[in-house]
Design a protein around this motif. Structure first.
Motif, mmCIF file in Angstrom:
data_model
loop_
_atom_site.group_PDB
_atom_site.id
_atom_site.type_symbol
_atom_site.label_atom_id
_atom_site.label_comp_id
_atom_site.label_asym_id
_atom_site.label_seq_id
_atom_site.Cartn_x
_atom_site.Cartn_y
_atom_site.Cartn_z
ATOM 1 N N HIS A 1 37.493 43.316 32.051
ATOM 2 C CA HIS A 1 38.379 43.682 33.124
ATOM 3 C C HIS A 1 38.018 44.702 34.129
ATOM 4 C CE1 HIS A 1 42.527 44.822 34.259
ATOM 5 N NE2 HIS A 1 42.384 45.878 33.861
ATOM 6 N N VAL A 2 37.045 45.767 33.862
ATOM 7 C CA VAL A 2 36.482 46.467 34.750
ATOM 8 C C VAL A 2 35.608 45.757 36.011
ATOM 9 C CG1 VAL A 2 34.627 48.076 35.266
ATOM 10 C CG2 VAL A 2 36.084 48.371 33.200
ATOM 11 N N ILE B 1 36.548 45.142 39.946
ATOM 12 C CA ILE B 1 35.450 45.441 41.154
ATOM 13 C C ILE B 1 35.390 44.121 42.008
ATOM 14 C CG2 ILE B 1 32.967 45.783 41.257
ATOM 15 C CD1 ILE B 1 32.968 47.311 38.712
ATOM 16 N N ARG B 2 35.252 43.016 41.423
ATOM 17 C CA ARG B 2 35.121 41.681 42.183
ATOM 18 C C ARG B 2 36.352 41.777 43.075
ATOM 19 N NH1 ARG B 2 32.497 39.880 37.417
ATOM 20 N NH2 ARG B 2 30.396 39.281 37.706
ATOM 21 N N GLN B 3 37.652 41.952 42.504
ATOM 22 C CA GLN B 3 38.836 41.920 43.539
ATOM 23 C C GLN B 3 38.605 42.733 44.633
ATOM 24 O OE1 GLN B 3 42.460 42.124 41.165
ATOM 25 N NE2 GLN B 3 41.378 41.292 39.391
ATOM 26 N N GLY C 1 35.131 39.380 45.804
ATOM 27 C CA GLY C 1 34.586 38.441 44.850
ATOM 28 C C GLY C 1 33.163 38.569 44.202
ATOM 29 N N GLU C 2 32.511 39.761 44.917
ATOM 30 C CA GLU C 2 31.344 39.855 44.439
ATOM 31 C C GLU C 2 31.394 41.432 43.703
ATOM 32 O OE1 GLU C 2 28.598 37.976 44.877
ATOM 33 O OE2 GLU C 2 29.781 36.548 45.899
ATOM 34 N N LEU C 3 30.199 42.021 43.321
ATOM 35 C CA LEU C 3 30.121 43.088 42.587
ATOM 36 C C LEU C 3 29.815 44.281 43.719
ATOM 37 C CD1 LEU C 3 28.610 42.572 39.166
ATOM 38 C CD2 LEU C 3 30.854 43.096 39.616
ATOM 39 N N ASN C 4 29.468 43.798 44.512
ATOM 40 C CA ASN C 4 29.061 44.790 45.724
ATOM 41 C C ASN C 4 29.233 44.170 47.040
ATOM 42 O OD1 ASN C 4 28.048 47.545 46.304
ATOM 43 N ND2 ASN C 4 26.398 46.318 47.368
ATOM 44 N N ASP C 5 29.768 45.024 48.112
ATOM 45 C CA ASP C 5 29.901 44.490 49.490
ATOM 46 C C ASP C 5 29.263 45.502 50.336
ATOM 47 O OD1 ASP C 5 30.645 43.936 52.042
ATOM 48 O OD2 ASP C 5 33.054 43.949 51.459
ATOM 49 N N PRO C 6 28.153 45.457 50.836
ATOM 50 C CA PRO C 6 27.302 46.460 51.790
ATOM 51 C C PRO C 6 27.846 46.747 53.062
ATOM 52 C CG PRO C 6 26.262 44.358 51.476
ATOM 53 C CD PRO C 6 27.364 44.276 51.056
#
Length: 390
Positions: free
Chosen positions: A317-318, A322-324, A328-333
């Motif tokens: 769930h966590v 985060i992806r939402q 869709g990724e775990l990180n957006d730089p």
């Protein structure tokens, strides 16, 4: 030269065979440490993989071993020969262009720390190496003074603790952060301090003096008010209660102080945002900020491994939330997105923060520190004598 300093800042310092860089991501819990893995350095051309030859030699690395059986893991303190003190940046989404970090690596062991991947530049893992192999700049104060004396230097607020915490446990022994503050105080140079340590109160004498000249602002980072969650997320940082006490002491001394509710981790500590801001305001914080969890480079997999080790009931769930918030990724730089995210969850978090800031009386005015007081103090006698030779 390498020295070993063991800080009894928690339940103990225990090590495990998983300290070896391990691309297979073998996980283990280590008492008093945050990471559960020690991933390979991304720049290494050779990596080592674990292999069980039938003697069950990897058995104690799997799952959740008995912490009492693990050998102690001391903190290594390694001198840095860097010949500069100030690091510069041109990032458009942060409020400073220069910083001083006396230490690289951080013994607080916060699993979410976005600075972990920088340890790979030193040849160390962003995992357990980051919190057990600490690099310090022994001449940071002298180097800083030289840079401030350079012709044409233009003062602007300098960040102290932008990468790793300037008041982590080894500061008690090495006092490098205090030496930096002493230089900035003599030069009337503005500084912003960020820490999650009550150790900042040791330097209350300097901070109070600088505050009278509008030269300093301090922010305490508070992620949770739950000491049990804090112990798991940031095992060697000050307890939440001690951080609130530090805010109160700073406010009482009329040092401008704020709170950073950072990072906010979906479905883990985000429900506490308003309670943290209320408690900090009651203690005397007048400025506030927040950051949505960032997971650059190795931190993505490290955080996922940590999450499934300590919170297997909600890990999926966590990560989904985060992806939402990260396309869709775990990180957006991307600049202007990396701190706050996007999407429905990120929008709600942003609205909650704004409403809480208004409700609890936080000052949202961007009050700049005074750069006009900056002046070169007289050089020390030896330095003056040396300069006369030229």
């Amino acid at each position: 030269m390498r020295t070993h300093i063991d800080h009894d800042n928690g339940p103990g310092s225990a090590g495990a065979p998983c300290l070896a860089r391990n691309p297979a991501r073998t996980t283990c819990r280590v008492a008093g440490r945050g990471a559960v893995t020690n991933p390979a350095v991304r720049f290494d051309t050779r990596i080592t993989a674990p292999f069980d030859d039938g003697w069950d030699t990897l058995g104690q690395e799997v799952g959740a071993p008995d912490l009492e059986t693990l050998p102690r893991l001391e903190t290594s303190v390694i001198p840095d020969t860097t010949r500069s003190a100030i690091s510069w940046n041109n990032s458009p989404d942060i409020g400073f262009d220069r910083a001083v970090n006396p230490y690289r690596g951080c013994e607080h062991g916060c699993i979410y720390c976005f600075a972990r991947p920088t340890h790979a530049y030193l040849g160390y893992s962003p995992g357990l190496d980051f919190e057990t192999k600490l690099v310090f700049k022994p001449e940071v104060a002298e180097l800083l003074e030289k840079e401030l004396r350079k012709p044409g230097y233009v003062p602007r607020t300098l960040a102290l603790g932008s990468n790793t915490d300037p008041y982590q446990p080894i500061e008690r022994t090495l006092t490098l952060t205090r030496s930096v503050l002493e230089v900035l105080d003599r030069f009337n140079h503005p500084v912003g301090v960020v820490t999650k340590s009550a150790g900042v109160l040791r330097d209350l004498d300097i901070l109070t003096s600088m505050a009278q000249r509008n030269l300093v602002r301090v922010h305490l980072s508070i992620t949770t008010l739950d000491p049990r969650l804090a112990r798991v997320m940031e095992p060697r940082a000050a307890t939440p209660a001690r951080r609130l006490q530090a805010i109160a002491r700073l406010a009482e001394a009329r040092v401008p102080v704020g709170v950073l509710v950072a990072p906010m981790i979906p479905a883990l500590n985000d429900a506490e945002m308003e309670r943290i801001m209320q408690a900090a305001a009651a203690a005397g914080a007048r400025h506030a900020g927040y950051i949505l969890l960032r997971l650059p480079l190795e931190l993505r997999q490290m955080f996922e491994d940590w999450l499934h080790t300590h919170f297997p009931d909600r890990g999926r769930h966590v990560l989904s939330l985060i992806r939402q918030s990260r396309g869709g990724e775990l990180n957006d730089p991307r600049f202007h997105h990396r701190m706050s995210g996007q999407g429905a969850y990120a929008d709600i978090l942003r609205q909650r923060f704004a409403k809480a800031a208004s409700r609890f009386g936080y000052d949202e005015t961007d009050r700049h520190l005074d750069c006009t007081r900056f002046a070169l103090p007289e050089a020390a006698p030896l330095e003056a004598c040396q300069m006369s030779l030229f």
